[in-house]
Design an enzyme around this catalytic site. Sequence first.
Site, PDB file in Angstrom:
ATOM      1  N   ASP A 175      69.575 -12.487   8.519  1.00 29.11           N
ATOM      2  CA  ASP A 175      68.956 -11.167   8.409  1.00 29.11           C
ATOM      3  C   ASP A 175      67.475 -11.270   8.061  1.00 29.11           C
ATOM      4  O   ASP A 175      66.647 -10.507   8.574  1.00 29.11           O
ATOM      5  CB  ASP A 175      69.660 -10.348   7.322  1.00 29.11           C
ATOM      6  CG  ASP A 175      70.946  -9.717   7.822  1.00 29.11           C
ATOM      7  OD1 ASP A 175      71.010  -9.333   8.990  1.00 29.11           O
ATOM      8  OD2 ASP A 175      71.891  -9.604   7.027  1.00 29.11           O
ATOM      9  N   GLN A 176      67.133 -12.193   7.175  1.00 27.20           N
ATOM     10  CA  GLN A 176      65.741 -12.288   6.750  1.00 27.20           C
ATOM     11  C   GLN A 176      64.856 -12.897   7.837  1.00 27.20           C
ATOM     12  O   GLN A 176      63.712 -12.481   8.010  1.00 27.20           O
ATOM     13  CB  GLN A 176      65.680 -13.068   5.441  1.00 27.20           C
ATOM     14  CG  GLN A 176      66.323 -12.274   4.311  1.00 27.20           C
ATOM     15  CD  GLN A 176      66.363 -13.000   2.998  1.00 27.20           C
ATOM     16  OE1 GLN A 176      65.340 -13.458   2.510  1.00 27.20           O
ATOM     17  NE2 GLN A 176      67.537 -13.119   2.413  1.00 27.20           N
TER      18      GLN A 176
END
Length: 399
Positions: A175-176
């Site tokens: 996600d990051q």
Amino acid sequence: MMQTKALEDVTVLDFSHLLQGPFATQLLADMGANVLKVERPGAGDLFRSITFRNKWLGETRESPSFLAWNRNKRSLAIDLKAPEARDILYRIAADVDVVVQNFRPGVMERMGFGYEDFRKINPRIIYCSGSGYGTSGPYLSRPGQDMLIQGLTGLAAATGRGDGPPVPVGSGFADQVGAMNMVYGILTALYWRERSGKGQNVEVNLMSGLLAHQGQEMLMAMNFNEDFQRPNSGIGHPGMDAPFGVYPTRDGYVTVAMSPFRTLVGVLGDDSLLEYDDPERLFTERDAIWNRIAALTMEWNRQDLIEAMLAVDIWCGEVKTHLEAAADPQVRHLGAITHYDHPTAGRVKVVGPAVKLSETPAAIDRPAPLVGEHTAEILAEYGFDDAAIADLRARGVTG
């Protein structure tokens, strides 16, 4: 007047939720972007109801997961399924620069909030979508969650001990990475728009992002037609030879990266290890070497071993917990840990912006918002009078 923040003339209409999209828009907000976070009245972003270990902040039980990714934004609570929602959001979209969303593919289009819908209103708009697997293909209906992507792209299979199961990274890494790619795409599109006058559609997916961030590992596997094999020891990367890895001491762990084997042997004081000082053996017998080295490092205190290795320029470091990292002298020197004051959660310690700009520095000017905290303020800015705002709230269209 000169801008004090690099993106202060950029407005973002943010439909995103959970981690990928909100982290991307927080990065933009830290640099001054005016981020209008669209949330469900009452419930808000799903991350408001999710936390770790059932721990919450403040009497109103604020989620640390939400507070981590939503500072510097204003919350516009609106029911996207209400008939009036299109009129409200289309009026706002006529003046915004960027739309961000990370719903499953097709959801926004079915509600009338897709790229083509907004482009008709504002041809300069930049529309950035984040998904798990893109907008078509055999995985279209699969959930695109972080750990699932780590498993599908080889990252989990390359992490951990060979005699144990694959190990996902201990953070929302996919996600990051996806958030960073969203920002990369948005800033690229903004730059191009300055020259062309045209907006565009930006698509980011977690699968492609995590593959790209394993570029060297993927290249090795594909070009030599051979997967990495995880060692049974603490070697820190499946493609590396000894002494690369994590080693125990009496009071903790240390890491050793690419370093001359002979130099490390000199520190540890056991010349019998020099029989392994051969590039082939350092790889093929790395588990045995790790065990030999680990038996020696266990005789040291962590700090004494670090100081001895640094004195001869061995690449090494302490293995620290999150709390130890927060108290690290270099972390403190960098000013990497800061805080903001939240109206219900109180003082919230956070990691500050990681990018430093000399003329337009990032800053934390707002805490993460309460659900709908800025609805009336935002609607007034886009021409809704007090009576209209009150009516929308009374009918549950907004919160």
